[in-house]
Scaffold this motif. Structure first.
Motif, PDB file in Angstrom:
ATOM      1  N   ASP A 121      -1.123  -1.012  -0.563  1.00  8.73           N
ATOM      2  CA  ASP A 121      -0.544  -0.042  -1.490  1.00  8.73           C
ATOM      3  C   ASP A 121       0.950   0.111  -1.260  1.00  8.73           C
ATOM      4  O   ASP A 121       1.744   0.211  -2.204  1.00  8.73           O
ATOM      5  CB  ASP A 121      -1.218   1.325  -1.326  1.00  8.73           C
TER       6      ASP A 121
ATOM      7  N   GLY B   8      -2.027  -8.563 -11.840  1.00  2.59           N
ATOM      8  CA  GLY B   8      -2.016  -7.620 -10.721  1.00  2.59           C
ATOM      9  C   GLY B   8      -2.778  -8.073  -9.498  1.00  2.59           C
ATOM     10  O   GLY B   8      -3.066  -7.277  -8.604  1.00  2.59           O
ATOM     11  N   LYS B   9      -3.108  -9.362  -9.418  1.00  6.01           N
ATOM     12  CA  LYS B   9      -3.865  -9.880  -8.282  1.00  6.01           C
ATOM     13  C   LYS B   9      -3.021 -10.881  -7.495  1.00  6.01           C
ATOM     14  O   LYS B   9      -2.286 -11.666  -8.076  1.00  6.01           O
ATOM     15  CB  LYS B   9      -5.159 -10.558  -8.745  1.00  6.01           C
TER      16      LYS B   9
ATOM     17  N   ARG C 212      -8.107  -6.954  -6.305  1.00  5.37           N
ATOM     18  CA  ARG C 212      -6.661  -7.021  -6.083  1.00  5.37           C
ATOM     19  C   ARG C 212      -6.230  -8.283  -5.362  1.00  5.37           C
ATOM     20  O   ARG C 212      -5.041  -8.607  -5.334  1.00  5.37           O
ATOM     21  CB  ARG C 212      -6.220  -5.795  -5.277  1.00  5.37           C
TER      22      ARG C 212
ATOM     23  N   ASP D 160       2.711  -3.121  -2.563  1.00  2.76           N
ATOM     24  CA  ASP D 160       2.692  -3.177  -4.021  1.00  2.76           C
ATOM     25  C   ASP D 160       3.556  -2.085  -4.632  1.00  2.76           C
ATOM     26  O   ASP D 160       4.242  -2.302  -5.631  1.00  2.76           O
ATOM     27  CB  ASP D 160       1.254  -3.035  -4.534  1.00  2.76           C
TER      28      ASP D 160
END
Length: 353
Positions: free
Chosen positions: A336, A122-123, A71, A339
């Motif tokens: 989390d 997504g990184k 991530r 994001d």
């Protein structure tokens, strides 16, 4: 070598930074908390400073071993006294991009495209710059410009600056760095360890290489090590390594304050301030000897120290496991949360330099 004599699987006090030996001192715990907060924000600059030998590089190694590589892409470069354009090239090369024969505008385009691709997969991307105190203002300004890359209102690059105390002074005392200062979202200065952290530090490192409570260190030994090292990990490592070498040469099962004082005096090129221990009249045969038996009183004292150490080690190990698990949970929850709170970004690239 002392590691063979004491049955250790490696050298616990080598001077080369090794994240495996990371010790969660109070100041490093605070630094990790600030790093966790900063990473959760996903933008701006994180600044960690500290004197030489306080464990900055080990902290970075521990951070890189802790983060979720699926991530977050972490890129580390060690800076030198380079100007802005060279800083840009170093950053691009650290990202795996070729810069040969390219103009600055072309390098910027490649960097932005690479960061955008990371974001779409997504990184997030973290650029770690070590020895930041060596960077001139032009190089720091180039890093600030890189931090402007955005997509869908979200930053594409976060930067972690690591340096000696003078960098902190420059950052707050240079008018031209005002814009960069405004983008610093987390900062911490690493301090030396306190006196009560010396024993846990020594025990922690020895335990990682199979230490079987041989040798045992007395409280006076730990106190002498703190006085000499002043709690600076690198200085403490150098001293502890020499103390263990002395212990292996003299076949010591218990290391006390006098032994540490003798090593310190030797390191300083002075005569020890304690009465020298008697030396054998003839050289010992070159064979491996078992530790010399201790007198009954000394043996009882050693056993008492060993029992105390066992209890302390068990307590410290449980606390370290709890703290490491807590840090991982906090980092995961923060990432989390950030994001999950984001709306789906517009994938069109935006540059606001």
């Amino acid at each position: 070598m002392y590691d063979d004599h004491y049955g250790l699987s490696g050298r616990p006090f080598q001077l080369t930074p090794d994240p495996r030996f990371y010790f969660d001192s109070a100041t490093h715990r605070k630094a990790m908390a600030y790093l966790g907060y900063g990473l959760a924000q996903g933008e701006g600059f994180i600044v960690i400073t500290g004197d030489i030998g306080t464990g900055k590089t080990t902290l970075v190694g521990h951070l890189m071993a802790t983060i979720d590589a699926s991530r977050l892409t972490a890129i580390k470069i060690v800076s030198t006294q380079i100007e802005g354009d060279d800083m840009l090239r170093m950053a691009a090369q650290g990202m795996g991009l070729s810069t040969d024969g390219l103009e600055k505008a072309q390098i910027l385009e490649r960097v932005e495209r690479m960061l955008g691709e990371q974001s779409r997969s997504g990184k997030r991307t973290l650029l770690i710059v070590d020895e930041a105190q060596n960077l001139p203002v032009s190089a720091l300004e180039e890093l600030r410009m890189l931090s402007n890359f955005q997509a869908g209102g979200q930053a594409l690059l976060q930067i972690f600056l690591l340096g000696q105390p003078e960098f902190r002074e420059r950052l707050h005392g240079t008018e031209r760095l005002e814009q960069l200062r405004q983008r610093v979202i987390a900062t911490h200065h690493l301090e030396p360890m306190t006196a009560d952290e010396i024993e846990p530090y020594i025990v922690h490192r020895l335990s990682l290489v199979g230490w079987a409570r041989n040798p045992i260190f007395t409280p006076e030994a730990f106190a002498a090590m703190y006085r000499h090292s002043e709690g600076v990990p690198r200085r403490l490592n150098a001293l502890a390594s020499r103390v263990l070498l002395l212990g292996s040469i003299e076949q010591l099962a218990v290391i006390d304050g006098a032994d540490v004082a003798a090593v310190i005096a030797d390191m300083q090129g002075d005569e020890p301030d304690v009465v020298a221990k008697p030396q054998p009249a003839a050289p010992e045969p070159v064979v491996r000897l078992a530790p010399k038996p201790l007198p009954a009183a000394a043996d009882e004292a050693a056993q008492a120290v060993e029992q105390s150490l066992k209890a302390r080690i068990a307590l410290m190990e449980s606390r370290l496991e709890e703290q490491d698990a807590a840090i991982r949970r906090i980092l995961t929850l923060l990432v989390d949360w950030v994001d999950g709170d984001r709306d789906k970004p517009d994938r069109h690239s935006i540059r606001s330099i």
